[in-house]
Design a protein around this motif. Structure first.
Motif, PDB file in Angstrom:
ATOM      1  N   ALA A  66     -18.534  -0.209  15.040  1.00 50.38           N
ATOM      2  CA  ALA A  66     -18.162  -0.845  13.774  1.00 50.38           C
ATOM      3  C   ALA A  66     -16.940  -1.728  13.970  1.00 50.38           C
ATOM      4  CB  ALA A  66     -17.882   0.208  12.707  1.00 50.38           C
ATOM      5  N   ASP A  67     -17.029  -2.977  13.507  1.00 47.40           N
ATOM      6  CA  ASP A  67     -15.901  -3.892  13.576  1.00 47.40           C
ATOM      7  C   ASP A  67     -15.293  -4.060  12.178  1.00 47.40           C
ATOM      8  OD1 ASP A  67     -17.517  -5.731  12.165  1.00 47.40           O
ATOM      9  OD2 ASP A  67     -18.304  -6.551  14.038  1.00 47.40           O
ATOM     10  N   TYR A  68     -14.309  -4.956  12.073  1.00 51.53           N
ATOM     11  CA  TYR A  68     -13.646  -5.151  10.783  1.00 51.53           C
ATOM     12  C   TYR A  68     -14.611  -5.687   9.724  1.00 51.53           C
ATOM     13  CZ  TYR A  68      -8.627  -4.117  10.745  1.00 51.53           C
ATOM     14  OH  TYR A  68      -7.406  -3.479  10.666  1.00 51.53           O
ATOM     15  N   GLY A  69     -15.639  -6.413  10.143  1.00 51.66           N
ATOM     16  CA  GLY A  69     -16.638  -6.870   9.186  1.00 51.66           C
ATOM     17  C   GLY A  69     -17.380  -5.721   8.548  1.00 51.66           C
ATOM     18  N   HIS A  70     -17.708  -4.700   9.357  1.00 57.60           N
ATOM     19  CA  HIS A  70     -18.376  -3.510   8.818  1.00 57.60           C
ATOM     20  C   HIS A  70     -17.430  -2.714   7.915  1.00 57.60           C
ATOM     21  CE1 HIS A  70     -20.816  -4.137  12.610  1.00 57.60           C
ATOM     22  NE2 HIS A  70     -21.738  -4.121  11.674  1.00 57.60           N
ATOM     23  N   VAL A  71     -16.153  -2.616   8.324  1.00 60.71           N
ATOM     24  CA  VAL A  71     -15.191  -1.847   7.524  1.00 60.71           C
ATOM     25  C   VAL A  71     -14.998  -2.499   6.155  1.00 60.71           C
ATOM     26  CG1 VAL A  71     -12.807  -1.037   7.373  1.00 60.71           C
ATOM     27  CG2 VAL A  71     -14.020  -0.949   9.564  1.00 60.71           C
ATOM     28  N   LEU A  72     -14.839  -3.818   6.131  1.00 58.87           N
ATOM     29  CA  LEU A  72     -14.676  -4.503   4.850  1.00 58.87           C
ATOM     30  C   LEU A  72     -15.935  -4.354   3.999  1.00 58.87           C
ATOM     31  CD1 LEU A  72     -13.060  -6.249   2.933  1.00 58.87           C
ATOM     32  CD2 LEU A  72     -13.837  -8.272   4.179  1.00 58.87           C
ATOM     33  N   SER A  73     -17.102  -4.425   4.616  1.00 56.36           N
ATOM     34  CA  SER A  73     -18.359  -4.225   3.880  1.00 56.36           C
ATOM     35  C   SER A  73     -18.425  -2.819   3.302  1.00 56.36           C
ATOM     36  CB  SER A  73     -19.553  -4.469   4.807  1.00 56.36           C
ATOM     37  OG  SER A  73     -19.564  -5.795   5.307  1.00 56.36           O
ATOM     38  N   PHE A  74     -17.990  -1.825   4.073  1.00 57.53           N
ATOM     39  CA  PHE A  74     -17.950  -0.438   3.616  1.00 57.53           C
ATOM     40  C   PHE A  74     -17.105  -0.322   2.351  1.00 57.53           C
ATOM     41  CE2 PHE A  74     -15.669   3.620   3.566  1.00 57.53           C
ATOM     42  CZ  PHE A  74     -16.712   4.535   3.622  1.00 57.53           C
ATOM     43  N   VAL A  75     -15.926  -0.938   2.376  1.00 58.55           N
ATOM     44  CA  VAL A  75     -15.027  -0.865   1.219  1.00 58.55           C
ATOM     45  C   VAL A  75     -15.650  -1.558   0.014  1.00 58.55           C
ATOM     46  CG1 VAL A  75     -12.769  -1.573   0.323  1.00 58.55           C
ATOM     47  CG2 VAL A  75     -12.967  -0.684   2.658  1.00 58.55           C
ATOM     48  N   LEU A  90      -9.842   3.105  -6.405  1.00 59.87           N
ATOM     49  CA  LEU A  90     -10.051   2.929  -4.969  1.00 59.87           C
ATOM     50  C   LEU A  90      -9.083   1.885  -4.433  1.00 59.87           C
ATOM     51  CD1 LEU A  90     -11.770   3.511  -2.403  1.00 59.87           C
ATOM     52  CD2 LEU A  90     -13.208   1.570  -3.096  1.00 59.87           C
ATOM     53  N   PHE A  91      -8.406   2.227  -3.313  1.00 62.21           N
ATOM     54  CA  PHE A  91      -7.463   1.306  -2.692  1.00 62.21           C
ATOM     55  C   PHE A  91      -7.701   1.268  -1.184  1.00 62.21           C
ATOM     56  CE2 PHE A  91      -5.307   3.126  -6.441  1.00 62.21           C
ATOM     57  CZ  PHE A  91      -5.191   1.962  -7.192  1.00 62.21           C
ATOM     58  N   PHE A  92      -7.590   0.074  -0.599  1.00 59.24           N
ATOM     59  CA  PHE A  92      -7.827  -0.171   0.821  1.00 59.24           C
ATOM     60  C   PHE A  92      -6.476  -0.445   1.478  1.00 59.24           C
ATOM     61  CE2 PHE A  92     -10.071  -3.281   3.947  1.00 59.24           C
ATOM     62  CZ  PHE A  92     -10.079  -2.304   4.930  1.00 59.24           C
ATOM     63  N   LEU A  93      -6.084   0.400   2.451  1.00 59.00           N
ATOM     64  CA  LEU A  93      -4.733   0.390   3.006  1.00 59.00           C
ATOM     65  C   LEU A  93      -4.744   0.203   4.518  1.00 59.00           C
ATOM     66  CD1 LEU A  93      -3.396   3.511   1.054  1.00 59.00           C
ATOM     67  CD2 LEU A  93      -3.349   1.114   0.313  1.00 59.00           C
ATOM     68  N   MET A  94      -3.733  -0.533   5.014  1.00 58.18           N
ATOM     69  CA  MET A  94      -3.538  -0.712   6.457  1.00 58.18           C
ATOM     70  C   MET A  94      -2.099  -0.335   6.786  1.00 58.18           C
ATOM     71  SD  MET A  94      -2.529  -2.498   9.267  1.00 58.18           S
ATOM     72  CE  MET A  94      -3.161  -2.571  10.924  1.00 58.18           C
ATOM     73  N   ASN A  95      -1.930   0.538   7.781  1.00 56.46           N
ATOM     74  CA  ASN A  95      -0.638   1.190   7.993  1.00 56.46           C
ATOM     75  C   ASN A  95       0.129   0.671   9.209  1.00 56.46           C
ATOM     76  OD1 ASN A  95       1.305   3.094   7.160  1.00 56.46           O
ATOM     77  ND2 ASN A  95       0.628   4.526   8.737  1.00 56.46           N
ATOM     78  N   HIS A 118      -8.015 -12.149   5.567  1.00 55.36           N
ATOM     79  CA  HIS A 118      -9.280 -12.101   4.838  1.00 55.36           C
ATOM     80  C   HIS A 118      -9.829 -10.676   4.699  1.00 55.36           C
ATOM     81  CE1 HIS A 118      -9.180 -16.440   5.695  1.00 55.36           C
ATOM     82  NE2 HIS A 118     -10.017 -16.551   4.677  1.00 55.36           N
ATOM     83  N   MET A 119      -9.054  -9.666   5.094  1.00 56.76           N
ATOM     84  CA  MET A 119      -9.523  -8.283   4.975  1.00 56.76           C
ATOM     85  C   MET A 119      -9.327  -7.705   3.579  1.00 56.76           C
ATOM     86  SD  MET A 119     -11.132  -7.127   7.541  1.00 56.76           S
ATOM     87  CE  MET A 119     -11.088  -5.352   7.296  1.00 56.76           C
ATOM     88  N   ASN A 120      -8.576  -8.407   2.745  1.00 58.89           N
ATOM     89  CA  ASN A 120      -8.392  -8.001   1.341  1.00 58.89           C
ATOM     90  C   ASN A 120      -7.808  -6.597   1.200  1.00 58.89           C
ATOM     91  OD1 ASN A 120      -9.515 -10.463   0.530  1.00 58.89           O
ATOM     92  ND2 ASN A 120     -11.593  -9.624   0.560  1.00 58.89           N
ATOM     93  N   PHE A 121      -6.816  -6.289   2.032  1.00 59.34           N
ATOM     94  CA  PHE A 121      -6.119  -5.011   1.871  1.00 59.34           C
ATOM     95  C   PHE A 121      -5.385  -4.994   0.536  1.00 59.34           C
ATOM     96  CE2 PHE A 121      -6.036  -5.513   6.605  1.00 59.34           C
ATOM     97  CZ  PHE A 121      -6.827  -4.423   6.915  1.00 59.34           C
ATOM     98  N   ASP A 122      -5.398  -3.853  -0.124  1.00 62.73           N
ATOM     99  CA  ASP A 122      -4.593  -3.698  -1.342  1.00 62.73           C
ATOM    100  C   ASP A 122      -3.119  -3.552  -1.011  1.00 62.73           C
ATOM    101  OD1 ASP A 122      -6.635  -3.631  -3.491  1.00 62.73           O
ATOM    102  OD2 ASP A 122      -7.375  -1.917  -2.350  1.00 62.73           O
ATOM    103  N   ALA A 123      -2.837  -2.952   0.154  1.00 68.98           N
ATOM    104  CA  ALA A 123      -1.451  -2.816   0.599  1.00 68.98           C
ATOM    105  C   ALA A 123      -1.444  -2.577   2.096  1.00 68.98           C
ATOM    106  CB  ALA A 123      -0.746  -1.661  -0.121  1.00 68.98           C
ATOM    107  N   MET A 124      -0.429  -3.098   2.773  1.00 67.22           N
ATOM    108  CA  MET A 124      -0.227  -2.817   4.191  1.00 67.22           C
ATOM    109  C   MET A 124       1.257  -2.823   4.487  1.00 67.22           C
ATOM    110  SD  MET A 124      -1.464  -6.382   6.042  1.00 67.22           S
ATOM    111  CE  MET A 124      -1.022  -5.803   7.681  1.00 67.22           C
ATOM    112  N   THR A 125       1.607  -2.230   5.630  1.00 61.89           N
ATOM    113  CA  THR A 125       3.005  -2.214   6.039  1.00 61.89           C
ATOM    114  C   THR A 125       3.103  -2.619   7.491  1.00 61.89           C
ATOM    115  OG1 THR A 125       5.072  -0.951   5.890  1.00 61.89           O
ATOM    116  CG2 THR A 125       3.171   0.201   6.796  1.00 61.89           C
ATOM    117  N   VAL A 126       4.324  -2.654   8.006  1.00 70.13           N
ATOM    118  CA  VAL A 126       4.575  -3.152   9.347  1.00 70.13           C
ATOM    119  C   VAL A 126       4.669  -1.992  10.329  1.00 70.13           C
ATOM    120  CG1 VAL A 126       7.102  -3.115   9.113  1.00 70.13           C
ATOM    121  CG2 VAL A 126       6.017  -4.764  10.664  1.00 70.13           C
TER     122      VAL A 126
END
Length: 610
Positions: A66-75, A90-95, A118-126
């Motif tokens: 699964a790549d990022y395209g599949h993960v975004l489709s899953f969300v 539902l929230f999509f997060l990158m840590n 273009h991953m449309n994360f609701d929130a991410m951090t560094v």
């Protein structure tokens, strides 16, 4: 039916069995009742420490395809499934830590950041890996990445340092440059608004000290005492708190943050989303607080679900699922039919992400083959174990190939520099970047280090200690096994380890050290070795590779032949059944005699028979 001909029967069979799967729409191919996830008031889909593995592991590890395209489709599919229920958020997060892992991660990350945008994360951090190079931070700012994410990129304790023009009003008005600090991201916190509730989100990095000069990392213990942090807890309206914490699952700083929140709000549910230490883990901190870590390198899609605190749920019920980054797993989790193809799962945005990944890989020529490895080299194996990646690199690549077997030349490097196995078979540019993503510059640190002083640099034992992430290896691996205290050695290392070794050597010798940069980096050294020893000009290695490829082709041919036989048998069976049915109908039409109808009962139901 009586007017069909045999060719028409075959035509309808082909249409139904072959074309229908491609004509079905993505929205209709999953089943909300078959959703295999615990759904509560708050639902989080999480990725962390992806380290640019956005294109999946499918080449060498097909179970992680699964790549990022599949993960975004899953969300996006999950959002559609939850849409009718206005009580589910539902929230999509990158840590954090999207840098350093594959060939897609460059300095600056010009090919990677457009994909992330273009991953449309609701929130991410560094993560710490975004802070090693000023060029990375400058690109995040100047490319529009930070502006595009806005307040979705949350950095509670990481600032960027800017030289800004400041006008000073004096008798002669002047403009000067002064250093100003601003949050690296668009905000220090954010309120995520769902259809039914609000979530207060923070984004903390552990107390990192090796950040580049254009950034500043404040200690977590100090930040939780600041006015803005206390004000966010006191004056914002929220039903839960999510802390994106780029630190270990049970780092002591997790408790520092939790205890600071509890002083202000003793009841609110708190979910920590942790990372950095590259494993799967979950821990209940207290009745209303939990911490969760979702693997590394896109081997995991994490899912966390919990409830509000109210009279119905006096305690927050925390549930979690670790999903393998496998297309079949993601599809089945959402209730997709097992026979659905990947195209039916991918959304338009998911396909766009896949295209962006493919274009970036092509642009960087990451799939160019430079040679063929005759063995699988394992990162986790000790220096003297069979098929050890570090053992092979130090003895074959560095000592024999680069240093030409010089007995008085010693090379040492921190074992955190290598990140993954090198698989047998064709070796591409991306394979080498995956093994050694940092591309450290090699230095001749000193030309005259006595053996006794070398032992002192390593604390008396050349392989002393165990690495914190891999107990099979010492913290620093060297090309030498036995040191002669009376011998004089040349000592080589890499730029990342220079501060450590320069300080240790100057302490051992009492002399100042002036390292000399060499015209070679570690990734380029790997590349030169592969081309020379495993490339097209190496006849012995070519024989191995040709034999391996031939075996693979034979396996593929055998599998193809087996599929052909199965398909032929199935086709003949279908044709036989069609001919048989046609023959039976023909006989009945010639010998048909009406009889009285009668009712018969099958499993308690009445049927009309003739």
């Amino acid at each position: 039916p009586g007017t069909h001909s045999l060719p028409m029967d075959l035509f309808y069979f082909v249409v139904v069995t072959v074309l229908c799967p491609f004509l079905s729409s993505p929205r209709s191919s999953y089943n909300a009742q078959a959703l295999n996830l615990p759904i509560n008031d708050f639902n989080l889909v999480i990725v962390t420490d992806v380290h640019s593995w956005v294109g999946s592991h499918r080449l060498h590890e097909p179970n992680l395809n699964a790549d990022y395209g599949h993960v975004l489709s899953f969300v996006e599919h999950l959002r559609n499934l939850l849409l009718p229920d206005k009580n589910k958020n539902l929230f999509f997060l990158m840590n954090g830590d999207f840098m350093d892992g594959t060939g897609l991660s460059t300095y600056p990350p010009t090919h990677l950041t457009p994909i992330l945008q273009h991953m449309n994360f609701d929130a991410m951090t560094v993560g710490n890996h975004e802070l090693y190079h000023d060029s990375t931070v400058k690109h995040l700012r100047d490319s529009g990445f930070l502006q595009a994410l806005g307040d979705r990129y949350i950095t509670s304790n990481v600032d960027q340092i800017l030289n800004e023009s400041v006008s000073t009003t004096t008798s002669a008005s002047t403009t000067t440059k002064q250093q100003q600090q601003h949050p690296l991201g668009g905000s220090r916190f954010k309120i995520l608004k769902g259809p039914d509730a609000n979530v207060l989100v923070f984004g903390f990095l552990y107390n990192f000290e090796n950040n580049c000069p254009s950034t500043a990392v404040s200690k977590v213990q100090d930040v939780v005492k600041t006015d803005w942090f206390q004000s966010a807890l006191t004056h914002q309206s929220y039903d839960a708190i999510v802390v994106l914490a780029h630190m270990d699952l049970v780092d002591s700083l997790v408790y520092v943050i939790m205890n600071s929140i509890r002083k202000v709000n003793p009841l609110v549910p708190i979910q920590f989303v942790t990372g950095h230490t590259h494993y799967r883990g979950q821990h209940i901190l207290e009745d209303r607080a939990a911490t969760f870590e979702a693997g590394r390198y896109l081997d995991t899609v994490g899912f966390v679900s919990f409830n509000k605190i109210n009279h119905t749920h006096p305690k927050a019920l925390f549930q979690h699922v670790f999903l393998d980054a496998n297309v079949k797993t993601l599809k089945e989790t959402l209730g997709f039919n097992d026979n659905d193809n990947q195209d039916s799962f991918l959304t338009d945005n998911g396909k766009k992400i896949q295209n962006m990944i493919a274009q970036a890989r092509n642009s960087l020529e990451l799939d160019t083959v430079y040679g063929c490895s005759p063995q699988h080299l394992y990162l986790q194996n000790g220096l003297l174990e069979k098929n050890s990646l570090w053992g092979f690199f130090l003895q074959k690549v560095v000592h024999e190939f680069y240093l030409q077997g010089a007995p008085n030349s010693v090379y040492a490097q921190g074992v955190g520099a290598f990140r993954y196995d090198l698989f047998s078979g064709n070796v591409t540019l991306d394979d080498l970047k995956v093994v050694n993503p940092f591309d450290d510059v090699i230095y001749l640190i000193t030309r005259d280090l006595k053996g006794s002083e070398l032992l002192e640099v390593f604390g008396g034992n050349i392989h002393q200690g165990r690495d914190r992430l891999n107990a099979a290896l010492p913290p620093y691996a060297t090309t030498i096994q036995n040191v002669d205290p009376e011998q004089t050695y040349e000592f080589y290392g890499v730029d990342f380890d220079l501060p450590h070794f320069v300080e240790a050597i100057e302490k051992a010798t009492g002399k100042n050290v002036t390292p000399e940069a060499q015209s070679m980096s570690t990734t380029n050294l790997w590349l030169e070795f592969v081309k020379s020893e495993w490339g097209n000009n190496n006849n012995n290695n070519n024989e191995y590779c040709q034999e391996a490829e031939q075996q693979q082709e034979e396996k593929g041919m055998s599998f193809t032949m087996l599929l052909g036989v199965v398909a032929s048998i199935f086709g003949l069976a279908v044709i036989f059944m069609l001919i048989r049915n046609r023959w039976i109908r023909a006989r009945r039409s010639r010998s048909f005699t009406p009889v009285e109808s009668s009712n018969i009962s099958i499993d308690g139901e009445d049927y009309k028979s003739t």
